[in-house]
Design a protein around this motif. Structure first.
Motif, PDB file in Angstrom:
ATOM      1  N   GLU A  42      67.170  -6.247  33.079  1.00 54.66           N
ATOM      2  CA  GLU A  42      68.748  -5.649  33.184  1.00 54.66           C
ATOM      3  C   GLU A  42      68.129  -4.692  32.245  1.00 54.66           C
ATOM      4  O   GLU A  42      69.666  -3.541  32.127  1.00 54.66           O
ATOM      5  CB  GLU A  42      69.001  -6.726  32.087  1.00 54.66           C
ATOM      6  N   ALA A  43      67.319  -4.761  30.256  1.00 51.78           N
ATOM      7  CA  ALA A  43      67.632  -3.259  29.607  1.00 51.78           C
ATOM      8  C   ALA A  43      66.833  -2.195  30.561  1.00 51.78           C
ATOM      9  O   ALA A  43      67.524  -0.635  30.154  1.00 51.78           O
ATOM     10  CB  ALA A  43      66.868  -4.039  28.461  1.00 51.78           C
ATOM     11  N   THR A  46      69.476  -0.906  32.507  1.00 54.07           N
ATOM     12  CA  THR A  46      70.849  -0.471  32.329  1.00 54.07           C
ATOM     13  C   THR A  46      70.685   1.338  31.001  1.00 54.07           C
ATOM     14  O   THR A  46      71.624   2.363  31.661  1.00 54.07           O
ATOM     15  CB  THR A  46      71.236  -0.865  30.086  1.00 54.07           C
ATOM     16  N   ARG A  49      70.525   3.696  34.362  1.00 55.85           N
ATOM     17  CA  ARG A  49      71.773   4.388  34.619  1.00 55.85           C
ATOM     18  C   ARG A  49      72.149   5.000  33.966  1.00 55.85           C
ATOM     19  O   ARG A  49      73.456   6.398  34.010  1.00 55.85           O
ATOM     20  CB  ARG A  49      72.726   2.818  34.974  1.00 55.85           C
ATOM     21  N   LEU A  50      72.479   4.305  32.468  1.00 51.04           N
ATOM     22  CA  LEU A  50      73.024   5.510  31.850  1.00 51.04           C
ATOM     23  C   LEU A  50      72.456   6.849  31.617  1.00 51.04           C
ATOM     24  O   LEU A  50      73.036   7.623  31.526  1.00 51.04           O
ATOM     25  CB  LEU A  50      73.230   4.820  29.965  1.00 51.04           C
ATOM     26  N   ILE A  71      68.463  -1.793  23.529  1.00 50.93           N
ATOM     27  CA  ILE A  71      69.442  -1.655  24.484  1.00 50.93           C
ATOM     28  C   ILE A  71      70.079  -3.776  24.823  1.00 50.93           C
ATOM     29  O   ILE A  71      68.912  -4.303  24.834  1.00 50.93           O
ATOM     30  CB  ILE A  71      68.032  -1.475  26.336  1.00 50.93           C
ATOM     31  N   PRO A  73      72.029  -4.997  27.556  1.00 46.94           N
ATOM     32  CA  PRO A  73      72.795  -5.151  29.134  1.00 46.94           C
ATOM     33  C   PRO A  73      73.599  -5.389  29.161  1.00 46.94           C
ATOM     34  O   PRO A  73      74.717  -4.686  29.765  1.00 46.94           O
ATOM     35  CB  PRO A  73      72.188  -5.762  29.531  1.00 46.94           C
ATOM     36  N   GLN A  74      74.503  -6.155  28.347  1.00 46.23           N
ATOM     37  CA  GLN A  74      75.596  -6.903  27.980  1.00 46.23           C
ATOM     38  C   GLN A  74      76.117  -7.652  27.025  1.00 46.23           C
ATOM     39  O   GLN A  74      75.791  -7.971  26.217  1.00 46.23           O
ATOM     40  CB  GLN A  74      75.689  -8.034  29.469  1.00 46.23           C
ATOM     41  N   LYS A 122      80.733  -4.648  27.747  1.00 46.30           N
ATOM     42  CA  LYS A 122      79.609  -3.666  27.568  1.00 46.30           C
ATOM     43  C   LYS A 122      78.279  -3.300  27.865  1.00 46.30           C
ATOM     44  O   LYS A 122      77.715  -4.447  27.615  1.00 46.30           O
ATOM     45  CB  LYS A 122      79.395  -2.440  26.188  1.00 46.30           C
ATOM     46  N   GLU A 123      77.348  -2.356  28.510  1.00 44.34           N
ATOM     47  CA  GLU A 123      76.045  -1.874  27.870  1.00 44.34           C
ATOM     48  C   GLU A 123      76.354  -1.081  27.148  1.00 44.34           C
ATOM     49  O   GLU A 123      77.018  -0.104  26.885  1.00 44.34           O
ATOM     50  CB  GLU A 123      75.818  -1.085  29.363  1.00 44.34           C
ATOM     51  N   SER A 175      77.812   3.679  24.814  1.00 40.44           N
ATOM     52  CA  SER A 175      78.578   2.642  25.569  1.00 40.44           C
ATOM     53  C   SER A 175      79.137   2.677  26.639  1.00 40.44           C
ATOM     54  O   SER A 175      79.881   3.923  26.719  1.00 40.44           O
ATOM     55  CB  SER A 175      79.484   1.896  23.928  1.00 40.44           C
ATOM     56  N   LYS A 176      78.950   1.998  27.561  1.00 49.74           N
ATOM     57  CA  LYS A 176      79.895   1.710  29.062  1.00 49.74           C
ATOM     58  C   LYS A 176      80.781   0.530  29.305  1.00 49.74           C
ATOM     59  O   LYS A 176      79.676  -0.263  29.113  1.00 49.74           O
ATOM     60  CB  LYS A 176      78.518   2.302  30.049  1.00 49.74           C
TER      61      LYS A 176
END
Length: 230
Positions: A42-43, A46, A49-50, A71, A73-74, A122-123, A175-176
């Motif tokens: 997941e890291a 993340t 994606r970013l 990092i 992921p959540q 958040k990611e 952060s997203k």
């Protein structure tokens, strides 16, 4: 004739059962990821994606100049008046040769009191720009803003270049989020080692320093994440 057929059927059944059992241990057989492996996967997603998101167009530049990266992921946040947030992620440090270390596992936790309501996931990518920040991560626990300065949210096309390239803070947070949350900040959040995950991923004695500085441990499952980082 019936007895012979019965014996053949029994022998075939036993053989198939044995093969099915071997399938669980044969190389290449699919299996469920462990918690630590899932976090590494997941890291990687993340960061991927970013870095591909136009709102985070400065992120690759920061990572290229970074000493380390953390990092999550959540990072889950929520509350009514009294709020809390937390999440587990992976930390990698850059070596003197420019390569990224295997990941070590850490958890962030924070609580706050004030005018706040809602929930958010958040990611988050923390980019560590100084040796001081890396040293703080290698301690068993440290507090953002106290043990290392942090700037939150140097991202988006509205941020001036002079503010995003001077690297004056020890740590920058990108952060997203999904959801809506008013109030609170990462200042004062604590980051601490998840030794149980480190040892489940690498084996006994896998401390953060042994993983990211001494590089005495490795896990091929993290190679895709390491290769992705600029």
């Amino acid at each position: 004739m019936i007895e012979t057929t019965r014996r053949r059927f029994t022998a075939t059944t036993l053989a198939l059962t044995a093969l099915a059992g071997l399938g669980a241990i044969l190389p290449g057989t699919a299996r469920a990821e462990t918690e630590a492996e899932g976090l590494v996967t997941e890291a990687r997603l993340t960061v991927d994606r970013l870095m591909a998101d136009q709102d985070f167009f400065e992120l690759p530049k920061f990572i290229k100049a970074a000493k380390g990266i953390y990092i999550i992921p959540q990072l889950v946040k929520g509350g009514f008046i009294i709020g809390a947030e937390g999440g587990t992620g992976v930390f990698l440090a850059r070596g003197t040769d420019g390569s990224w270390s295997p990941p070590a596992f850490y958890t962030l936790g924070a609580g706050s009191i004030g005018l706040q309501i809602g929930g958010e996931v958040k990611e988050v990518v923390f980019v560590l720009m100084s040796d001081k920040a890396v040293d703080a991560m290698l301690s068993s626990e440290f507090k953002l803003g106290a043990d290392a300065s942090i700037t939150v949210g140097p991202m988006g096309r509205g941020v001036e270049a002079s503010r995003t390239t001077d690297f004056t803070s020890d740590i920058y947070a990108f952060s997203k989020s999904v959801g809506l949350f008013g109030g609170g900040a990462l200042e004062g959040a604590k980051i601490f080692t998840r030794q149980s995950l480190n040892e489940s991923y690498y084996g006994a004695g896998a401390t953060p320093r042994a993983i990211v500085i001494d590089r005495r441990f490795t896990n091929l499952q993290a190679d895709d994440l390491r290769a992705l980082l600029p």
